[in-house]
Each structure stands twice: as C-alpha cells, then as structure tokens.
Write a protein that holds these residues in place. Structure first.
Motif, short mmCIF file in Angstrom:
data_model
loop_
_atom_site.label_atom_id
_atom_site.label_comp_id
_atom_site.label_asym_id
_atom_site.label_seq_id
_atom_site.Cartn_x
_atom_site.Cartn_y
_atom_site.Cartn_z
N PHE A 31 -32.63 35.48 -55.83
CA PHE A 31 -32.18 34.20 -56.37
C PHE A 31 -31.31 34.40 -57.61
N GLU A 32 -31.76 35.26 -58.53
CA GLU A 32 -31.00 35.52 -59.77
C GLU A 32 -29.59 35.99 -59.47
N LYS A 33 -29.44 36.77 -58.41
CA LYS A 33 -28.13 37.34 -58.07
C LYS A 33 -27.32 36.42 -57.15
N GLY A 34 -27.90 35.26 -56.81
CA GLY A 34 -27.16 34.27 -56.04
C GLY A 34 -27.18 34.43 -54.53
N TYR A 35 -28.02 35.33 -54.02
CA TYR A 35 -28.06 35.54 -52.56
C TYR A 35 -28.83 34.45 -51.83
N VAL A 36 -29.80 33.83 -52.53
CA VAL A 36 -30.63 32.80 -51.87
C VAL A 36 -30.77 31.58 -52.77
N LYS A 37 -31.17 30.46 -52.15
CA LYS A 37 -31.43 29.24 -52.90
C LYS A 37 -32.81 29.34 -53.56
N HIS A 38 -33.07 28.50 -54.55
CA HIS A 38 -34.34 28.56 -55.28
C HIS A 38 -35.55 28.36 -54.37
N GLU A 39 -35.43 27.52 -53.36
CA GLU A 39 -36.55 27.23 -52.45
C GLU A 39 -37.01 28.49 -51.71
N ILE A 41 -37.85 31.29 -52.82
CA ILE A 41 -38.95 31.97 -53.52
C ILE A 41 -40.31 31.48 -53.02
N GLN A 42 -40.45 30.16 -52.87
CA GLN A 42 -41.70 29.61 -52.34
C GLN A 42 -41.78 29.79 -50.83
N ALA A 43 -40.66 29.64 -50.16
CA ALA A 43 -40.65 29.73 -48.69
C ALA A 43 -41.12 31.09 -48.20
N ILE A 44 -40.77 32.13 -48.94
CA ILE A 44 -41.16 33.48 -48.51
C ILE A 44 -42.69 33.63 -48.58
N GLN A 45 -43.31 33.01 -49.60
CA GLN A 45 -44.77 33.05 -49.72
C GLN A 45 -45.43 32.26 -48.58
N ASP A 46 -44.89 31.06 -48.34
CA ASP A 46 -45.46 30.20 -47.30
C ASP A 46 -45.38 30.87 -45.93
N ARG A 47 -44.22 31.47 -45.67
CA ARG A 47 -44.03 32.10 -44.37
C ARG A 47 -44.95 33.30 -44.20
N GLU A 48 -45.16 34.04 -45.27
CA GLU A 48 -46.03 35.22 -45.22
C GLU A 48 -47.47 34.82 -44.88
N GLN A 49 -47.91 33.65 -45.41
CA GLN A 49 -49.26 33.16 -45.10
C GLN A 49 -49.38 32.87 -43.60
N GLU A 50 -48.35 32.25 -43.09
CA GLU A 50 -48.36 31.80 -41.69
C GLU A 50 -48.08 32.94 -40.71
N TYR A 51 -47.07 33.72 -41.03
CA TYR A 51 -46.63 34.82 -40.16
C TYR A 51 -46.56 36.11 -40.97
N ILE A 62 -44.98 49.65 -44.15
CA ILE A 62 -43.78 48.87 -44.45
C ILE A 62 -43.98 47.41 -44.07
N ALA A 63 -43.42 46.51 -44.86
CA ALA A 63 -43.46 45.07 -44.55
C ALA A 63 -42.03 44.55 -44.61
N ILE A 64 -41.75 43.55 -43.77
CA ILE A 64 -40.38 43.02 -43.69
C ILE A 64 -40.37 41.49 -43.84
N PRO A 65 -40.70 41.00 -45.02
CA PRO A 65 -40.72 39.55 -45.23
C PRO A 65 -39.33 38.93 -45.16
N HIS A 66 -39.29 37.68 -44.70
CA HIS A 66 -38.03 36.93 -44.66
C HIS A 66 -38.37 35.45 -44.59
N ALA A 67 -37.39 34.63 -44.88
CA ALA A 67 -37.57 33.18 -44.80
C ALA A 67 -36.39 32.59 -44.03
N ASN A 68 -36.43 31.30 -43.84
CA ASN A 68 -35.43 30.60 -43.04
C ASN A 68 -33.99 30.83 -43.50
N PHE A 69 -33.10 31.05 -42.55
CA PHE A 69 -31.69 31.34 -42.85
C PHE A 69 -31.01 30.23 -43.65
N GLU A 70 -31.51 28.99 -43.55
CA GLU A 70 -30.87 27.87 -44.26
C GLU A 70 -30.97 28.02 -45.78
#
Length: 152
Positions: A31-39, A41-51, A62-70
């Motif tokens: 987020f700080e470097k401008g690659y992702v939107k502020h949301e 940060i929370q989305a990655i946590q939510d997604r990790e809980q679910e998937y 190794i783990a490969i976390p990611h969140a929605n492309f939007e």
C-alpha cells in the motif's frame, strides 16, 4: 515477468509472531508503495481466514496470500523470509497448521492473472533446495535474483 519484481518489496529475516503480523507487514508495504488500495490490507486478512494459503511441503514452508484483483493498482509480488516460522493454516486441510518461513504475497491486477502466477510459484514450492537458498540469502538483491530465476 521481470517487471513484477522489485527490490523495494523484498524483505529478509522479518520477525513476526503470527501470520496476521506478516500479512499486515507485507500488505502495508504494498500500500505504501502504491501497488494496492488501502482496503487490500484488511482484505488479505479476511481472505486468509476463509481460504488459508499455507502450502503443504517440506520445510521451509511457503504461503502465497493474495486478495481480490480489484484492490490492486499494479501487479507485483512482495516476499518475506521469516526469522522464525509462523503458523499458517493448510490450504488443503484447513484445520491443520503449517510452519511457514517464506511468504510470497501476490498483488495481481488482472482477473485471470492469479492462476498464471500460481503456476510459476509452484516451481518454487516444489524446489526444496531453492526454498532453503531463499531463507539463507545474505542480501535482498540475492533473494530477488532467486525469485526472478524461479518465476522467469
């Protein structure tokens, strides 16, 4: 593939007590470097809980976390190697926990880009000597080179 990897997103020997700390650390850097939107940060946590994104493999895990492309402004990967493993839930058996020491956070800006990127990352997952080398690198540049070779 080269353009997705940046030394500013490579972090060696990160100290974290939990997967949440690692996820927040990498997501905030993105987020700080401008690659992702502020949301993101929370989305990655939510997604990790679910998937969960911990991959069953020999150590180092190794783990490969990611969140929605939007929520992604610009496609890239952020990588952290950890001083000590933290527990991530197993992608295949959600109840099981895995000691994870390499986290590759994918920020993929295209809807179908994740599958392609996952296929490249699978080569790292299957290569135990490469994962060990990643943990033992002495510089961010060295870690970046290993990653580039693996996903090129």
């Amino acid at each position: 593939m080269e353009l997705f990897l940046h030394e500013e997103l490579v972090f060696r020997e990160v100290f974290a007590k939990t997967k949440e700390e690692v996820l927040t650390f990498l997501a905030e850097k993105l987020f700080e470097k401008g690659y992702v939107k502020h949301e993101y940060i929370q989305a990655i946590q939510d997604r990790e809980q679910e998937y969960p994104t911990g991959l069953p493999s020999s150590e180092p895990g190794i783990a490969i976390p990611h969140a929605n492309f939007e929520m992604v402004n610009k496609t890239t990967l952020a990588i952290a190697t950890l001083k000590q493993p933290v527990e991530f839930h197993n992608m295949e058996k959600k109840q099981a926990e895995l000691p994870i020491q390499i986290v590759i956070m994918m920020a993929i800006g295209e809807p179908h880009g994740q599958v392609e990127m996952l296929q490249k990352i699978v080569t790292i997952i299957q290569d135990e000597p490469l994962r060990k080398a990643m943990i033992n690198t002495k510089s961010n540049q060295e870690l970046l080179q290993l990653l580039k070779q693996a996903v090129a």
